[in-house]
Design an enzyme around this catalytic site. Structure first.
Site, short mmCIF file in Angstrom:
data_model
loop_
_atom_site.label_atom_id
_atom_site.label_comp_id
_atom_site.label_asym_id
_atom_site.label_seq_id
_atom_site.Cartn_x
_atom_site.Cartn_y
_atom_site.Cartn_z
N GLY A 210 0.73 -1.15 -0.11
CA GLY A 210 0.05 0.02 0.10
C GLY A 210 0.75 1.30 -0.15
N SER A 211 0.48 2.37 0.67
CA SER A 211 0.97 3.75 0.30
C SER A 211 1.97 3.76 1.59
CB SER A 211 -0.06 4.84 0.85
OG SER A 211 -0.44 4.62 2.27
N GLY A 215 2.31 2.44 5.44
CA GLY A 215 3.40 1.52 5.83
C GLY A 215 4.26 2.05 6.86
N GLU A 233 5.54 -3.00 1.21
CA GLU A 233 5.78 -2.70 -0.17
C GLU A 233 4.91 -1.33 -0.13
OE1 GLU A 233 5.46 -1.01 -3.35
OE2 GLU A 233 4.03 -2.79 -3.97
N CYS A 267 1.75 0.71 -8.12
CA CYS A 267 2.68 1.39 -7.27
C CYS A 267 4.13 1.37 -8.07
CB CYS A 267 2.92 0.17 -6.36
SG CYS A 267 3.24 -1.36 -6.44
#
Length: 476
Positions: A210-211, A215, A233, A267
């Protein structure tokens, strides 16, 4: 949070509800962890070949229900149906790669040491929390779930609250494959639910995609919990360098695939396009024409079939235009304007292309269909710009010369560095993960098995005997 609260999936193209389910409260989370803990002991004891059989059965279910799965992804996420079909196909393609990786990297190793047997085996962590993203609501969680299950873990999966329907259907395919009750459970909710799940003392690992903001929040929450494995990630601000080429159409294709597929909601998408000034006069007009030709439409349209669907929701639209208008206000030259498309719906936007040459840029991930172009005079300048980011997920260069690629590769820090290929997309045969602020150096993809188990070393002796010479200073 009361048990009657609901979470609703809405089709981004129409904003119509397509599914609803229960939001997890504290009792739901506690019950899920308790069930997972009990189920894990039996699942770990299940022979590896039997676990593999269930994973193969899951792949069979994916094949059988592939069109239903693709339509649910399209409805829930907004990506065109053709693209959702490629996501579904990747679920089954993951199976053999996960088996190969596990057999290579988690195999039992036996050695004879000083007349005794040294054995290294790999054990599951136990209960794993998987927190999924909205851009690939089945395939990205699957990159964690499948290796975690193979290793003998149980999994509690919280899909993104933006795409709960796809997450629920994904878990149903595992149930239909014969996965025992409690081995994979789904709970629904927002970041608060994720925080409570992560904090539970019987959750042994957190696997997140995610963002960066989310994270980092997870990393801070786990700062005092070194006993929990954590794989993060966290996106990127990825550069693509267009240096030279034999075919301008190929260079344009690579740029479009890197910047605009999935409406820029990957991403690994290119955000910054760094162009050699000597070819800019040909390349940029060709790219501009191609961007203007991109078809945006409902994910199920067929005449014409869209390349881009809507963004996932109106919050994503607002965030995208906040960043876009800030860049334009700061002096970016608009080559192709990014604009709302109200005739299609609230969440549809047209792809944008802006020239930011010479501008200082905020180092941030603009999650949407926008490429920021800058021209440079030298490869050294291109490499410096490429590295001018806290992120390090993906990078790439288009060039005829291997020497130029190798110079770029050696001087660029990223988890994925491509030559004459789009930045988007991944292969199950390779790792997928970022350097610097894009992750915590626990790559998914082929290496995901590494964080789904831990090594346990044993010294074993089936016929022990008292040594003939005792240690000095003791008598027994």
């Amino acid at each position: 949070m009361s048990v009657d609260q609901r979470i609703i999936s809405r089709n981004p193209a129409t904003n119509e509800p397509i599914w609803s389910g229960s939001l997890a409260d504290d009792a739901t989370i506690a019950r899920a962890v308790s069930v997972a803990t009990r189920a894990q002991r039996t699942w770990e004891a299940t022979p590896l070949d039997a676990r593999k059989d269930i994973i193969r059965a899951f792949a069979d279910q994916v094949t059988t229900h592939s069109e239903d799965a693709a339509r649910i992804i399209s409805q829930d996420n907004g990506k065109p149906l053709w693209e959702a079909r490629t996501e579904v196909k990747s679920l089954g393609n993951k199976v053999q790669a996960v088996f190969d990786a596990y057999d290579q990297r988690a195999q039992t190793v036996t050695k004879q040491v000083n007349g005794r047997q040294s054995v290294t085996r790999y054990r599951p962590h136990a209960v794993m929390a998987v927190l999924g993203p909205y851009n690939f609501p089945m395939s990205m969680p699957n990159s964690h779930v499948m290796p975690a299950l193979l290793a003998g873990n149980t999994v509690i999966f919280k899909p993104s609250e933006k795409v709960p329907y796809a997450g629920e259907y994904y878990a149903q395919l595992w149930q239909q494959a014969g996965l025992p009750d409690g081995v994979l459970q789904v709970i629904h909710g927002d970041g608060d639910v994720a925080q409570k799940l992560i904090a539970h003392p019987q959750v042994n690992g957190v696997l997140f995609i995610g963002s960066r903001a989310a994270g980092v929040s997870i990393e801070k929450q786990l700062a005092g919990a070194p006993d929990k494995i954590c794989a993060l990630e966290m996106g990127g601000n990825s550069p693509l360098v267009i240096w030279d080429y034999d075919d301008v159409r190929l260079a344009v294709h690579i740029a479009l695939q890197s910047g605009y597929i999935s409406s820029g909601q990957r991403c690994s998408s290119a955000r910054r396009l760094i162009v050699n000034a000597t070819i800019a006069g040909e390349f940029i007009p060709a790219l501009r024409q191609a961007v203007e030709s991109i078809v945006v439409g409902d994910q199920f349209d067929t005449n014409p079939t869209p390349f881009m669907g809507p963004l996932v929701d109106y919050g994503a639209v607002r965030h995208f235009f906040d960043k876009y208008h800030a860049a334009v206000s700061a002096g970016a030259h608009v080559l192709v304007p990014a604009e709302p498309i109200p005739t299609l719906g609230d969440n549809f936007v047209s792809p944008g292309l802006i020239d930011v040459t010479g501008m200082p840029l905020p180092d941030e991930e603009i999650f949407g269909p926008l490429l920021q172009v800058s021209t440079v005079q030298t490869l050294a300048e291109a490499i410096t710009q490429a590295n001018a980011t806290q992120f390090g997920l993906a990078a790439g260069i288009v060039t005829r010369e291997r020497a130029q690629y190798e110079a770029f590769y050696q001087q660029t820090k990223a988890g994925i560095i491509n030559w004459n290929q789009p930045l988007t997309g991944a292969t199950t045969a390779a790792p997928f993960g970022g350097a610097k602020a894009s992750g915590n150096y626990r790559s998914a993809g082929f290496l995901s098995v590494d964080y789904c188990s831990y090594p346990c070393a044993s010294i074993e002796d089936a016929s022990p005997a008292v040594p003939t010479m005792l240690p000095a200073g003791v008598v027994y």
